[in-house]
Design a protein around this motif. Structure first.
Motif, PDB file in Angstrom:
ATOM      1  N   ASP A 158       0.842  -1.204   0.000  1.00 43.86           N
ATOM      2  CA  ASP A 158       0.000   0.000   0.000  1.00 43.86           C
ATOM      3  C   ASP A 158       0.874   1.249   0.000  1.00 43.86           C
ATOM      4  O   ASP A 158       0.695   2.164  -0.798  1.00 43.86           O
ATOM      5  CB  ASP A 158      -0.903   0.037   1.242  1.00 43.86           C
TER       6      ASP A 158
ATOM      7  N   GLU B 225      -8.861   4.503  -3.535  1.00 45.11           N
ATOM      8  CA  GLU B 225      -9.042   3.523  -4.619  1.00 45.11           C
ATOM      9  C   GLU B 225      -7.856   2.576  -4.716  1.00 45.11           C
ATOM     10  O   GLU B 225      -8.022   1.352  -4.832  1.00 45.11           O
ATOM     11  CB  GLU B 225      -9.203   4.244  -5.959  1.00 45.11           C
ATOM     12  N   THR B 226      -6.644   3.145  -4.671  1.00 43.88           N
ATOM     13  CA  THR B 226      -5.429   2.336  -4.784  1.00 43.88           C
ATOM     14  C   THR B 226      -5.393   1.256  -3.709  1.00 43.88           C
ATOM     15  O   THR B 226      -5.140   0.083  -3.985  1.00 43.88           O
ATOM     16  CB  THR B 226      -4.177   3.238  -4.662  1.00 43.88           C
TER      17      THR B 226
ATOM     18  N   ASN C 146      -7.939   0.169  -1.814  1.00 44.75           N
ATOM     19  CA  ASN C 146      -9.064  -0.752  -1.988  1.00 44.75           C
ATOM     20  C   ASN C 146      -8.738  -1.821  -3.027  1.00 44.75           C
ATOM     21  O   ASN C 146      -9.047  -2.999  -2.837  1.00 44.75           O
ATOM     22  CB  ASN C 146     -10.326   0.012  -2.409  1.00 44.75           C
ATOM     23  N   ASP C 147      -8.093  -1.388  -4.143  1.00 44.21           N
ATOM     24  CA  ASP C 147      -7.719  -2.339  -5.195  1.00 44.21           C
ATOM     25  C   ASP C 147      -6.749  -3.393  -4.660  1.00 44.21           C
ATOM     26  O   ASP C 147      -6.893  -4.585  -4.917  1.00 44.21           O
ATOM     27  CB  ASP C 147      -7.065  -1.608  -6.382  1.00 44.21           C
ATOM     28  N   ASN C 148      -5.755  -2.927  -3.872  1.00 42.02           N
ATOM     29  CA  ASN C 148      -4.770  -3.846  -3.322  1.00 42.02           C
ATOM     30  C   ASN C 148      -5.422  -4.923  -2.459  1.00 42.02           C
ATOM     31  O   ASN C 148      -4.996  -6.061  -2.441  1.00 42.02           O
ATOM     32  CB  ASN C 148      -3.755  -3.087  -2.457  1.00 42.02           C
ATOM     33  N   HIS C 149      -6.440  -4.517  -1.687  1.00 38.27           N
ATOM     34  CA  HIS C 149      -7.057  -5.456  -0.761  1.00 38.27           C
ATOM     35  C   HIS C 149      -8.279  -6.146  -1.363  1.00 38.27           C
ATOM     36  O   HIS C 149      -8.845  -7.033  -0.730  1.00 38.27           O
ATOM     37  CB  HIS C 149      -7.455  -4.733   0.539  1.00 38.27           C
ATOM     38  N   GLY C 150      -8.680  -5.696  -2.545  1.00 38.08           N
ATOM     39  CA  GLY C 150      -9.812  -6.324  -3.204  1.00 38.08           C
ATOM     40  C   GLY C 150     -11.141  -6.122  -2.480  1.00 38.08           C
ATOM     41  O   GLY C 150     -12.081  -6.871  -2.657  1.00 38.08           O
ATOM     42  N   ILE C 151     -11.212  -5.109  -1.613  1.00 37.57           N
ATOM     43  CA  ILE C 151     -12.479  -4.791  -0.913  1.00 37.57           C
ATOM     44  C   ILE C 151     -12.860  -3.350  -1.274  1.00 37.57           C
ATOM     45  O   ILE C 151     -12.003  -2.454  -1.274  1.00 37.57           O
ATOM     46  CB  ILE C 151     -12.323  -4.914   0.624  1.00 37.57           C
ATOM     47  N   GLU C 152     -14.120  -3.163  -1.577  1.00 33.80           N
ATOM     48  CA  GLU C 152     -14.509  -1.858  -2.110  1.00 33.80           C
ATOM     49  C   GLU C 152     -14.328  -0.710  -1.115  1.00 33.80           C
ATOM     50  O   GLU C 152     -13.847   0.350  -1.441  1.00 33.80           O
ATOM     51  CB  GLU C 152     -15.966  -1.897  -2.577  1.00 33.80           C
TER      52      GLU C 152
END
Lengths: 220, 396
Positions: free
Chosen positions: B80, B233-234, B236-242
């Motif tokens: 992150d 957003e970055t 959230n994308d890393n963790h795959g949770i919105e």
């Protein structure tokens, strides 16, 4: 000077109409001393209020110096009251928060006369009615006769052509009443027109002309 | 005109008790408006003033904030942090961690939250606004040193903790090198009950690599909102949770506080307005009584030649004088009241603020007083001026 034509005043009391004045035609020329005499409720005070521009007739008109007062607006009527007419009431009607000299100066206040000038004139007038030593007394500190003399001085402060007095002796003893009538007679001698309403024939006898009224009508 | 003012003054004086009560009525209404609005402004200035210092900051937390509740979803990873460094417009990034630890001082043990971060960033966030009572702030190489909040120093242990005292945190000895001042309300929850370490020491003593808090500083405050969105957003994308991360700019915090304060101010002004309506009914009542009482006098004035406008002017002047005096007295009381309220509130809430007495508020107070006074005086005055002289004279 003053003329009424078919002067009528009707008061409505519920459904009945009361004629306080019923077709009164009266002419008073300059310099006259007129006493209007009649029992109470005969309409003499109403007549006086009409002539003094305090009230408006139901029909007919009042002419003062040939001007029909019915054609005048409120401010013009106020001007006539202020400049041409001096009113003396039975109840004196002094402003109780003001002292004698301020009461006398009040009409001059509304005429826009400067304070020092109007107080000077008011003092002179009070002296002329024998109250030179009472100028700063409030009405409550004066006797009935003294209050009436303050009221006379007030009526004279604007140097009016006509002095209208509604039972001026009604609330004072007979001796004071005589003094007041002396003052009024003196004013008449100076050339002022005096109209007095009274129910006292003795007072009326001092006028140059007497008009009798009954039930709102002038008796011949 | 001077004469008429004098005349109006005379009749106010003549009815002294009632005039004073009316003046008091207006004064209370105006004082309420002036003091409440001033206090509101003062608070807002104090709080937004402190927050504006951090307008270029974005705080990022691994969880969802909805209303006053916060649900933690996990912690940030090194990836992150690395990804965030690629976002344009970011000046620097500070990772922080915190967790509870057992702390011992002179054989008394208690759980305390430990805060770890890069010392320079952490310092700019807390030391500048709160200040140290004793000692100095952490440096990069202060591995076994800590700085403590006011409650840690004075409330948590039997004896007060000072610089050079030793605390045992999760079994490891740390030397106290600094003690914070007691923080204002805004910082009290963040600073007073916490112990601050540098990031490496905190990670070791808490035995965690978790990053629970990231602070991002941007170059340009105007880009803060946009960058905050990109940051969230970055991650959230890393963790795959919105909704994994929440990134808040100080600007949006400021806006929120601003809107809270405008509501607060609205409520305060509303209360004051009610007071004022009561006061204006009071004026109208006084003036109406005055007119009734003086019907006869008005008739006499008219009989001896006063115009309607003369009477109107006299009565309007009367209510005007009463309301100007009421307005001035109200402003004075209002300013004093605002000072007192802010003194009391400052010590009660722990926020340093002084009542924001603004000339505009005082002027508005006066204008309101005069217009309320004149408006409530107008109806009685007009009633007085329109009286028929003969009826008024007859009235006893």
């Amino acid at each position: 000077m003053i003329r009424t034509e078919h002067l009528t005043k009707i008061y409505r009391m519920g459904d009945t109409e009361v004629y306080a004045l019923n077709d009164v035609n009266l002419e008073i020329t300059e310099g006259e001393f007129v006493a209007v005499i009649g029992p109470s409720g005969s309409g003499k005070s109403t007549l006086l209020n009409m002539i003094g521009c305090l009230d408006t007739p139901t029909s007919g008109s009042v002419y003062i110096d040939n001007v029909n007062t019915a054609t005048l607006n409120e401010n013009q009527l106020a001007e006539i009251r202020r400049k041409k007419i001096g009113f003396i009431f039975q109840q004196f009607n002094l402003v109780h928060t003001l002292d004698a000299v301020e009461n006398v100066a009040l009409p001059l206040f509304f005429s826009g006369v400067r304070r020092d000038l109007r107080l000077k004139k008011a003092k002179e007038l009070l002296e002329s009615v024998g109250l030179g030593n009472r100028v700063h007394h409030k009405p409550a500190e004066l006797s009935g006769g003294q209050q009436q003399r303050v009221a006379i001085a007030r009526a004279l402060s604007n140097d009016p052509e006509v002095v209208i007095a509604d039972e001026p002796t009604g609330n004072v003893d007979s001796e004071t009443g005589n003094t007041i009538m002396d003052v009024l007679q003196g004013l008449n001698k100076d050339g002022r027109t005096i109209i007095v309403v009274t129910h006292d024939p003795e007072i009326a006898a001092r006028a140059t002309r007497t008009q009798r009224m009954r039930d709102g009508k002038l008796l011949a | 005109m001077r004469d008429k003012v004098l005349m109006a003054y005379r009749s106010i004086q003549e009815r002294r008790t009632r005039s004073i009560l009316t003046i008091l009525g207006i004064a209370v209404g105006i004082a309420a408006i002036v003091s409440l609005v001033s206090v509101g402004f003062g608070m807002e200035e104090a709080i937004t003033g402190e927050l504006t210092m951090f307008a270029d900051l974005i705080s990022v937390v691994p969880g969802k904030i909805s209303g006053a509740t916060y649900v933690e979803q996990g912690s940030f990873t090194d990836r992150d942090l690395k990804d965030l460094q690629r976002i344009a417009g970011i000046k620097d990034i500070t990772a922080m961690t915190y967790d509870a630890a057992e702390v011992e001082f002179r054989s008394k043990r208690t759980p305390i939250f430990i805060f770890g971060g890069e010392t320079e960033e952490l310092g700019s966030f807390y030391v500048d606004p709160v200040g140290l009572k004793e000692g100095r702030w952490l440096r990069e190489n202060d591995y076994k040193a800590c700085v403590i909040g006011d409650r840690v120093a004075n409330d948590f242990f039997d004896d007060p903790v000072h610089v050079n005292d030793k605390l045992i945190i999760n079994g490891e000895k740390f030397i106290v090198i600094g003690v914070f001042n007691k923080a204002s309300t805004l910082y009290a929850a963040d600073v007073d009950p916490h112990i601050f370490l540098n990031l490496r020491a905190a990670k070791d003593v808490l035995q965690t690599d978790d990053v629970k808090y990231i602070m991002v500083r941007v170059y340009n405050i105007d880009d803060a909102e946009e960058i905050a969105e990109e940051v969230a957003e970055t991650i959230n994308d890393n963790h795959g949770i919105e909704d994994f991360a929440t990134a808040i700019t100080m600007g949006s915090a400021l806006e929120q506080i601003g809107s809270v304060f405008s509501i607060l101010r609205g409520v305060l002004v509303g209360i004051a307005a009610i007071a004022l309506v009561v006061a204006s009914i009071g004026i109208m009542n006084t003036m109406l009584m005055s007119v009734m009482e003086r019907t006869h006098e008005i008739g006499v004035m008219k009989a001896i030649g006063a115009k309607s406008s003369d009477v109107l002017t006299l009565f309007l002047l009367e209510s005007g004088i009463v309301s100007i005096v009421g307005g001035v007295v109200g402003c004075i009381i209002g300013v004093l009241l605002a000072r007192i309220i802010s003194l009391v509130a400052s010590s009660a809430l722990g926020i340093e603020f002084s009542a924001g007495v603004r000339v505009m508020v005082l002027l508005a107070g006066l204008v309101v007083a005069i217009s309320v006074g004149m408006l409530s005086g107008f109806y009685p005055a007009r009633k007085a001026s329109r009286m028929s002289p003969v009826e008024a004279v007859r009235y006893e």
